[in-house]
Design a protein around this motif. Structure first.
Motif, PDB file in Angstrom:
ATOM      1  N   THR A  86       1.004  -1.209  -0.072  1.00  0.00           N
ATOM      2  CA  THR A  86      -0.022   0.028  -0.065  1.00  0.00           C
ATOM      3  C   THR A  86       0.701   1.198  -0.073  1.00  0.00           C
ATOM      4  O   THR A  86       0.544   2.082  -0.781  1.00  0.00           O
ATOM      5  N   ALA A  89       2.772   1.792  -3.472  1.00  0.00           N
ATOM      6  CA  ALA A  89       1.503   2.130  -4.492  1.00  0.00           C
ATOM      7  C   ALA A  89       1.450   3.642  -4.222  1.00  0.00           C
ATOM      8  O   ALA A  89       1.458   4.613  -5.089  1.00  0.00           O
ATOM      9  N   GLU A  90       1.212   4.239  -2.939  1.00  0.00           N
ATOM     10  CA  GLU A  90       0.987   5.686  -2.443  1.00  0.00           C
ATOM     11  C   GLU A  90       2.182   6.494  -3.003  1.00  0.00           C
ATOM     12  O   GLU A  90       1.969   7.611  -3.513  1.00  0.00           O
ATOM     13  N   GLU A  92       4.451   5.880  -5.180  1.00  0.00           N
ATOM     14  CA  GLU A  92       4.523   6.079  -6.695  1.00  0.00           C
ATOM     15  C   GLU A  92       3.442   6.793  -7.303  1.00  0.00           C
ATOM     16  O   GLU A  92       3.615   7.692  -8.150  1.00  0.00           O
ATOM     17  N   GLU A  93       2.041   7.099  -6.850  1.00  0.00           N
ATOM     18  CA  GLU A  93       1.183   7.829  -7.179  1.00  0.00           C
ATOM     19  C   GLU A  93       1.659   9.379  -6.684  1.00  0.00           C
ATOM     20  O   GLU A  93       1.359  10.260  -7.731  1.00  0.00           O
TER      21      GLU A  93
END
Length: 303
Positions: A86, A89-90, A92-93
């Motif tokens: 999680t 992914a955060e 990377e966003e």
């Protein structure tokens, strides 16, 4: 919802256009700067340097964020692999929002980072692989051991990145980078003493959208740990506005604390008008830039 989404996309495009216009007069004919930033967890680089990162990226410079641990225990309801994925992914966003080259996360457990030789070599390799001109990191006086040891690891690598036969599979840096510390409020053994402060107002939309993207950290973990989890709005746009307000207040304090430095760099009128800022202190390790060299590394000032 479609109208709101279209309006947000339009604001983002206008923001990028304004940033490009704002910086157009500052771009010089040179190779892109290469900046690598280290943080203990998957939010530390973003909190301290998302603004300048977005500004460098808008000018075509190359920025890499490195979380030295994977953040796998920083939550009240999940941990381990699911949380690490999680957090990955955060960030990377967040990196996409800022427009930077890379956001990476090393596979060290949260809360367990140690200043080992192996970890020192990893940090040195990353700096050498990136052929960094600028290295950003926390100071070593900090409440969290992962923050402290990230700082120590970067400091311990600061000279070794120039030594040919330390991590010899990666070419050394020909010129030692400039190492800089992020802003903090710790007072012992000595307080943060910035050498440069940057107006991040032109990229506020990007920075605070990035903060909102780090949901598991700021809307979940920090809020729960701080005892104000019930204050976080459930509706998404309201949550983003709530996050923005909190981080605007934080960056406003930096601007107010270092108003004299902003005036020194921007002049009286512009310096007094800065609402939100990020600040950095030159480390005694690495290259020691003159004021003009420092301004060239942060090429955001109208001449």
């Amino acid at each position: 919802m479609k109208i709101q989404k279209l309006a947000q996309q339009t604001r983002n495009l206008l923001g990028l256009l304004l940033i490009s216009i704002f910086f157009a007069g500052s771009v010089v004919a040179q190779d892109p700067l290469r900046i690598i930033a280290f943080g203990g967890h998957p939010d530390d680089c973003e909190v301290r340097a998302a603004g300048v990162a977005a500004m460098w990226a808008a000018m075509g410079h190359k920025v890499k964020f490195v979380s030295v641990t994977n953040g796998d225990i920083g939550h009240y309801a999940m941990a381990g692999g699911p949380l690490a994925l999680t957090r990955k992914a955060e960030i990377e966003e967040c990196g996409k929002i800022l427009g930077i080259e890379e956001s990476v996360m090393l596979d060290n457990h949260d809360g367990e980072l140690m200043p080992t030789l192996e970890n020192r070599k990893t940090i040195a390799r990353l700096i050498r692989e990136w052929q960094a001109d600028i290295v950003l990191a926390p100071r070593s006086n900090d409440y969290h051991p992962d923050h402290r040891y990230t700082a120590i690891l970067v400091q311990d690598a600061a000279f070794m990145v120039t030594v040919p036969y330390f991590t010899p599979t990666v070419p050394r840096v020909e010129e030692n980078p400039v190492f800089l510390y992020y802003h903090d409020h710790f007072q012992r053994p000595y307080p943060f003493d910035p050498d440069i402060a940057i107006d991040i107002g032109p990229v506020g939309d990007q920075k605070y959208a990035c903060m909102a993207a780090l949901r598991s950290q700021f809307s979940d973990w920090n809020a729960w740990l701080g005892g104000y989890h019930d204050e976080v709005p459930e509706e998404e746009e309201a949550r983003k506005a709530w996050i923005r307000e909190r981080f605007e207040a934080r960056d406003a304090r930096v601007a107010n604390d270092y108003r004299d430095l902003l005036i020194e760099y921007y002049g009286t009128e512009r310096g007094n008008a800065v609402e939100f800022a990020e600040a950095f202190e030159v480390s005694e390790y690495g290259s020691q830039p003159t004021r003009e060299e420092l301004k060239a590394l942060f090429p955001f000032f109208d001449e």
